[in-house]
Design a protein around this motif. Structure first.
Motif, PDB file in Angstrom:
ATOM      1  N   SER A  21       0.766  -1.134   0.233  1.00 61.15           N
ATOM      2  CA  SER A  21      -0.112   0.095  -0.055  1.00 61.15           C
ATOM      3  C   SER A  21       0.893   1.233  -0.114  1.00 61.15           C
ATOM      4  O   SER A  21       0.419   2.275  -0.563  1.00 61.15           O
ATOM      5  N   GLN A  22       2.111   0.917   0.770  1.00 61.05           N
ATOM      6  CA  GLN A  22       3.044   2.107   0.704  1.00 61.05           C
ATOM      7  C   GLN A  22       3.447   2.546  -0.686  1.00 61.05           C
ATOM      8  O   GLN A  22       3.451   3.612  -1.163  1.00 61.05           O
ATOM      9  N   ALA A  23       3.953   1.503  -1.315  1.00 66.62           N
ATOM     10  CA  ALA A  23       4.223   1.604  -2.863  1.00 66.62           C
ATOM     11  C   ALA A  23       3.202   2.275  -3.580  1.00 66.62           C
ATOM     12  O   ALA A  23       3.546   2.992  -4.561  1.00 66.62           O
ATOM     13  N   LEU A  24       2.024   1.707  -3.539  1.00 66.06           N
ATOM     14  CA  LEU A  24       1.152   2.176  -4.274  1.00 66.06           C
ATOM     15  C   LEU A  24       0.829   3.585  -3.883  1.00 66.06           C
ATOM     16  O   LEU A  24       0.645   4.641  -4.751  1.00 66.06           O
ATOM     17  N   ALA A  25       0.750   3.909  -2.787  1.00 67.67           N
ATOM     18  CA  ALA A  25       0.881   5.542  -2.054  1.00 67.67           C
ATOM     19  C   ALA A  25       1.912   6.278  -2.640  1.00 67.67           C
ATOM     20  O   ALA A  25       1.565   7.424  -2.943  1.00 67.67           O
ATOM     21  N   GLN A  26       3.210   5.687  -2.894  1.00 66.30           N
ATOM     22  CA  GLN A  26       4.342   6.631  -3.180  1.00 66.30           C
ATOM     23  C   GLN A  26       4.133   6.767  -4.825  1.00 66.30           C
ATOM     24  O   GLN A  26       4.731   7.820  -5.352  1.00 66.30           O
ATOM     25  N   LYS A  27       3.695   5.793  -5.689  1.00 60.32           N
ATOM     26  CA  LYS A  27       4.068   5.834  -6.955  1.00 60.32           C
ATOM     27  C   LYS A  27       2.602   5.842  -7.593  1.00 60.32           C
ATOM     28  O   LYS A  27       1.701   5.008  -7.643  1.00 60.32           O
ATOM     29  N   LYS A  28       2.550   7.047  -8.470  1.00 59.57           N
ATOM     30  CA  LYS A  28       1.256   7.209  -8.922  1.00 59.57           C
ATOM     31  C   LYS A  28       1.552   7.791 -10.335  1.00 59.57           C
ATOM     32  O   LYS A  28       2.137   8.521 -10.659  1.00 59.57           O
ATOM     33  N   TYR A  29       0.874   7.041 -11.461  1.00 54.28           N
ATOM     34  CA  TYR A  29       1.060   7.293 -12.820  1.00 54.28           C
ATOM     35  C   TYR A  29       0.120   7.407 -13.574  1.00 54.28           C
ATOM     36  O   TYR A  29      -1.117   6.983 -13.367  1.00 54.28           O
ATOM     37  N   ASP A  30      -0.039   8.542 -14.577  1.00 54.23           N
ATOM     38  CA  ASP A  30      -0.909   8.691 -15.542  1.00 54.23           C
ATOM     39  C   ASP A  30      -0.235   8.245 -17.152  1.00 54.23           C
ATOM     40  O   ASP A  30       1.109   7.892 -16.982  1.00 54.23           O
ATOM     41  N   THR A  31      -0.989   8.164 -18.155  1.00 56.18           N
ATOM     42  CA  THR A  31      -0.557   7.757 -19.521  1.00 56.18           C
ATOM     43  C   THR A  31       0.858   8.377 -19.513  1.00 56.18           C
ATOM     44  O   THR A  31       1.030   9.797 -19.377  1.00 56.18           O
ATOM     45  N   GLY A  32       2.048   7.782 -19.896  1.00 54.37           N
ATOM     46  CA  GLY A  32       3.051   8.386 -20.502  1.00 54.37           C
ATOM     47  C   GLY A  32       4.001   8.368 -19.287  1.00 54.37           C
ATOM     48  O   GLY A  32       5.454   8.815 -19.597  1.00 54.37           O
ATOM     49  N   GLY A  48       8.423  14.007  -7.788  1.00 60.18           N
ATOM     50  CA  GLY A  48       8.966  12.756  -7.129  1.00 60.18           C
ATOM     51  C   GLY A  48       8.309  11.547  -7.732  1.00 60.18           C
ATOM     52  O   GLY A  48       8.399  11.231  -9.076  1.00 60.18           O
ATOM     53  N   ASP A  49       7.563  10.501  -7.154  1.00 64.49           N
ATOM     54  CA  ASP A  49       6.704   9.514  -7.731  1.00 64.49           C
ATOM     55  C   ASP A  49       5.464   9.615  -8.095  1.00 64.49           C
ATOM     56  O   ASP A  49       4.665   8.622  -8.675  1.00 64.49           O
ATOM     57  N   ASP A  50       4.815  10.602  -7.971  1.00 61.74           N
ATOM     58  CA  ASP A  50       3.614  11.244  -8.333  1.00 61.74           C
ATOM     59  C   ASP A  50       3.792  11.783  -9.571  1.00 61.74           C
ATOM     60  O   ASP A  50       3.612  13.094  -9.769  1.00 61.74           O
ATOM     61  N   LEU A  51       3.674  10.998 -10.777  1.00 63.60           N
ATOM     62  CA  LEU A  51       3.808  11.512 -11.998  1.00 63.60           C
ATOM     63  C   LEU A  51       2.350  11.445 -12.863  1.00 63.60           C
ATOM     64  O   LEU A  51       2.073  10.826 -13.742  1.00 63.60           O
ATOM     65  N   THR A  52       1.239  12.147 -12.226  1.00 63.84           N
ATOM     66  CA  THR A  52       0.192  12.256 -12.744  1.00 63.84           C
ATOM     67  C   THR A  52      -0.004  13.635 -13.284  1.00 63.84           C
ATOM     68  O   THR A  52       0.879  14.610 -12.937  1.00 63.84           O
ATOM     69  N   ARG A  53      -0.813  13.903 -14.326  1.00 65.38           N
ATOM     70  CA  ARG A  53      -0.955  14.954 -14.884  1.00 65.38           C
ATOM     71  C   ARG A  53      -1.194  16.212 -14.056  1.00 65.38           C
ATOM     72  O   ARG A  53      -0.704  17.189 -13.894  1.00 65.38           O
TER      73      ARG A  53
END
Length: 408
Positions: free
Chosen positions: A21-32, A342-347
């Motif tokens: 859950s920590q990994a999921l919380a830390q890393k967020k991606y959108d297309t690209g 960071g690891d939150d690469l959402t638009r």
């Protein structure tokens, strides 16, 4: 013992669940975006009348190659996809659709030109794809309320126009001003900024306003018309090709008004050299970055790093061309924004971070200049210093001037 085993198993399962859950919380991606890559897209006039700006794309491709060689940003490599739009808005539309829907980039970066950016602004905002650090300073690209996915890099043209007005009022209070402007958002914004800065004196001081189209072969007739109006301060709100033509025509006519040139047309390599360095002497403009050929910066760490980068990654490029220092500085700022992500690469987070730059000093910025943005202020560069061309290079003069207007 079995109870203990159950307890241990439960503890291990809980630990795994927690770390997952920590990994999921830390890393967020959108297309690209992914663990290994950040895919970004750009249109560049590699061909056509504005191919002088092709160096922007070439320098930025070289910059991200350097970043990738250094291990990328937060462990991810930059995949910069570039298409030629020949500075033609219909081509920009076609290529940007390809980048978004075909290549599936995380965002567009440094689309070049006011008309090109205007042509895709609604499309990108509708798709909620960041139009990041656009290569334009038109006021319409600083509108976070209506276009929250668009942010421009260039100094706001209205702000710059107001700064020239301040200079004219101080140094030439009785001037008869003639304006040559490109008939698009860029040119009209400069004119609006000049009028805003002159205030109630605008009507009496501006004696001529003449526009040209980007498709016009020359601006010779426009320059002749302004001369006939008795102009003694010539404000040229244009781009390199037409600015070079205007400088030549002024010399042909033997006409020597105070000549103010907007920052877009100020590069020596792109404008003044083609026009003639000798006849460009005395032109006035503004700057926010270090001129690489200026001897005062010969020991500057930022300029030294830029030269080293050019030697290694873009050896065929002109180190003294400010088009290249401009491109380098924008790529450097994007690197800072992506580090902040960071690891939150959402638009959404990309836009949040680009609108949250605090006290950032680019390596090639003039001393005293810092970048600050906020959710209601998308202006990246709003501080500038006046400069005059001495026949060889630009010489800075006066203090750092900041435009504090609400929207530039």
């Amino acid at each position: 013992m079995s109870n203990r085993r159950v307890f241990l198993a439960a503890t291990v399962a809980l630990a795994f669940a927690f770390s997952a859950s920590q990994a999921l919380a830390q890393k967020k991606y959108d297309t690209g975006a992914s663990d290994t890559e950040i895919k970004i897209g750009q249109t560049v006039p590699f061909s056509g009348a504005y191919s002088v700006y092709a160096n922007i794309g070439k320098t930025q491709a070289a910059y991200f190659k350097m970043i990738n060689d250094q291990g990328g940003i937060n462990g991810r490599k930059i995949n910069l996809i570039q298409y030629d739009d020949a500075y033609s808005p219909p081509k920009t539309v076609e290529q940007v659709r390809k980048l978004v829907e075909g290549d599936e980039v995380l965002f567009t970066f440094q689309l070049i030109g006011t008309a090109a950016n205007a042509a895709v602004q609604k499309y990108l905002n509708g798709k909620k794809v960041p139009q990041l650090l656009a290569s334009t300073g038109a006021a319409r690209f600083n509108d976070p309320q209506n276009y929250p996915w668009t942010i421009a890099y260039n100094p706001n043209y209205v702000s710059e126009g107001r700064i020239y007005a301040k200079y004219i009022l101080k140094e030439h209070p009785n001037a008869k001003i003639g304006v040559l402007y490109q008939n698009d958002d860029m040119g009209r914004d400069y004119l609006a900024g000049l009028k805003s800065g002159l205030g109630d004196k605008a009507a009496s001081m501006i004696v001529g306003e003449v526009s040209y189209e980007v498709t016009d072969p020359t601006v010779d007739s426009q320059v002749v018309k302004l001369k006939s109006m008795g102009v003694d301060v010539f404000f040229d709100a244009s781009t390199p090709k037409f600015a070079a033509q205007a400088i030549k025509k002024l010399a042909d006519l033997g006409w020597t008004p105070v000549h103010i040139l907007d920052i877009n047309a100020s590069p020596i390599s792109a404008t003044l050299k083609p026009a003639g360095l000798d006849i460009s002497k005395g032109i006035i403009s503004t700057q926010y970055g270090k001129e690489p050929g200026d001897p005062q910066w010969k020991d500057d760490p930022g300029v030294k790093a830029f030269f080293a980068f050019m030697d290694k990654y873009f050896p065929e490029g002109d180190k003294l061309n400010t088009v290249n220092t401009y491109a380098y500085s924008v790529a450097e700022l994007l690197t800072q924004v992506l580090k902040q992500c960071g690891d939150d690469l959402t638009r959404e987070n990309v836009m949040k971070q680009v609108a949250n730059i605090k006290g950032y000093t680019p390596s090639l910025a003039l001393p005293g200049i810092k970048i600050n943005t906020g959710p209601n202020d998308f202006r990246v560069n709003k501080q500038m210093q006046m400069m005059k061309f001495n026949g060889e290079r630009w010489e800075l003069f006066g203090p750092i001037i900041e435009d504090t207007g609400p929207s530039g």
